[in-house]
Design an enzyme around this catalytic site. Structure first.
Site, mmCIF file in Angstrom:
data_model
loop_
_atom_site.group_PDB
_atom_site.id
_atom_site.type_symbol
_atom_site.label_atom_id
_atom_site.label_comp_id
_atom_site.label_asym_id
_atom_site.label_seq_id
_atom_site.Cartn_x
_atom_site.Cartn_y
_atom_site.Cartn_z
ATOM 1 C CG HIS A 155 4.207 -7.695 -5.491
ATOM 2 N ND1 HIS A 155 3.259 -6.791 -5.894
ATOM 3 C CD2 HIS A 155 3.712 -8.925 -5.778
ATOM 4 C CE1 HIS A 155 2.221 -7.441 -6.392
ATOM 5 N NE2 HIS A 155 2.474 -8.741 -6.338
ATOM 6 C CB SER A 276 32.062 9.652 -2.254
ATOM 7 O OG SER A 276 31.862 10.694 -1.309
ATOM 8 C CE LYS A 282 28.448 5.678 -1.469
ATOM 9 N NZ LYS A 282 27.862 7.028 -1.380
ATOM 10 C CD GLU A 289 22.950 6.647 -8.752
ATOM 11 O OE1 GLU A 289 22.939 5.959 -7.713
ATOM 12 O OE2 GLU A 289 23.568 7.728 -8.830
#
Length: 460
Positions: A155, A276, A282, A289
């Site tokens: 979980h 970024s 970043k 992704e």
């Protein structure tokens, strides 16, 4: 050149031609089309349906077309309807009358069924290699991380301590099943449809067993209607690719989570990260992704082909032309994802100290504390309640179970003695799980040997 224009009195409307044509995408299997045609003419000559002279001309002409396509000396053009008509037109232009005999005893229906099978079979071999490469990288990482402790989750909550090797082993199992599925699909599909004609065979005395042997098939297909109407093998492949994508996506999701500032379990190599345009600090896990995102694209191909096939009566129907772009795109997508993912994890740094600290501070050893009490005569249900009190105490103090003093333990239960610290140490918690399939080092070593034998059997 059209292969079917004899009974027509009007030219095809240009929009109709464009809509009907498949050469923009089926040119992808020109190699397989030529390979199938060479086997076909060899069989025709063996059966006396073609002279040796014509056979030699055709084979030589086809091989030269293939060489010219591969070198770029010959370019596939859009005025032809499909790759089959292109190859036959160029062949006839180059060798004359003999080129017109290429299509003897053959329909485009069984020809395209053959080409797609040959192409799919070749691509399955490449996919299998890529999955095996990923398995090899996972096995290497497992061997390197037998004593890298981390929290196991249920979980998305810290549950029990495990090793990174054990966690990676779960993905080895997933991708090993994927490897097995690809092998099964290839074995099941490996029957030759050529000679089935449009749907009802042909009156020519073809030797379909010989053609199948030349092309490396286990044998000829046994029903001519199913031969030209079957796309089950593509549906199976797209299903297997969807499962591979799902496994990659799950792993990428974990890597994305582990890469966050909050977890810091991994450091993705700069070569597999991006930045970024506005925030200079970043470092984004874009490859992970994108692999996660492309899963939906592969699923879409599977659902599209299932939807296309669900209402098609026997035998061949033009709807089935829709299989190619879907399959081509899904295959290329998964091949790219497998290659990138393997590269990403092979260059990724695992923060072993952070993982171990996370396991210690997440009460992952709580179950082992309860087991300690059970082994000292306390009923499990009572032990469960006692350890629940320990956890509450630690939460209030902001400490881990390992940090409690023996007096604090005894204040909650007098059963606790000095040996509780050994019982709840991460190493003890993991290593006492020694049965095969568990995270203990000896258990994992046995599993790794099994995995090595599997990879040796795959001959990679």
């Amino acid at each position: 050149m059209k292969l079917w224009g004899g009974r027509f009195t009007k030219e095809t409307n240009q929009l109709v031609h464009n809509f009907n044509a498949s050469i923009s995408f089926d040119q992808k299997f020109y190699h397989q089309d030529i390979e199938g045609s060479i086997a076909h003419v060899k069989m025709l000559a063996k059966q006396g349906l073609l002279t040796e002279e014509d056979k030699d001309k055709i084979v030589k002409g086809l091989m030269e077309i293939r060489e010219d396509l591969e070198s770029g000396a010959l370019v596939i053009t859009g005025e032809h309807e499909d790759i089959h008509s292109f190859v036959e037109a160029v062949l006839t232009e180059r060798i004359g009358e003999a080129g017109k005999r290429l299509h003897t005893g053959r329909s485009r229906n069984d020809q395209v069924a053959l080409d797609m099978k040959l192409y799919t079979r070749d691509e399955i071999d490449e996919l299998t290699l890529l999955v095996a490469g990923l398995l090899s990288e996972l096995l290497k990482l497992m061997e390197e991380n037998l004593d890298t402790y981390m929290p196991g989750f249920t979980h998305l909550q810290k549950a029990q301590p495990i090793t990174l090797a054990h966690h990676l082993g779960a993905y080895f199992e997933m991708f090993d099943r994927d490897h097995s599925r690809l092998h099964d699909i290839k074995k099941r599909m490996n029957y030759c449809p050529l000679g089935s004609g449009a749907l009802a065979g042909t009156t020519y005395p073809l030797d379909r067993e010989y053609t199948a042997e030349l092309l490396g098939f286990a044998g000829p297909t046994l029903n001519s209607m199913d031969s030209v109407a079957d796309r089950d093998y593509l549906i199976e492949l797209l299903s297997a690719l969807s499962t591979i994508s799902m496994h990659l996506s799950r792993f990428c999701e974990e890597i994305i989570i582990w890469n966050t500032n909050e977890y810091r379990f991994v450091e993705i190599d700069d070569s597999y990260s991006t930045g970024s345009s506005i925030m200079p600090q970043k470092k984004n896990p874009d490859i992970a992704e994108l692999i996660r995102g492309k899963t939906g694209r592969v699923y879409g191909a599977l659902v599209s082909l299932l939807t296309t096939m669900k209402g098609i009566p026997l035998a061949y129907n033009k709807d089935m032309q829709e299989d190619k772009e879907l399959a081509f795109d899904a295959i290329d997508t998964v091949k790219g994802c497998l290659a990138l993912f393997t590269g990403m994890i092979s260059t990724m740094t695992f923060r072993k100290d952070v993982m171990e600290a996370s396991a210690k501070n997440g009460f992952t050893n709580a179950t082992d504390a309860a087991d300690y009490l059970v082994n000292h005569g306390v009923a499990f249900r009572d032990a469960h309640g006692i350890v629940g009190q320990l956890v509450l105490f630690c939460i209030e103090k902001g400490i881990a179970l390992d940090d409690m003093s023996l007096e604090e333990y005894k204040a909650i239960s007098p059963v606790f003695e000095e040996d509780i610290y050994d019982a709840i140490s991460l190493k003890t918690c993991v290593e006492k799980r020694m049965t095969i399939g568990a995270p203990g080092q000896e258990a994992m070593k046995r599993v790794i040997e099994i995995y090595k034998k599997k990879l040796d059997k795959y001959n990679y």
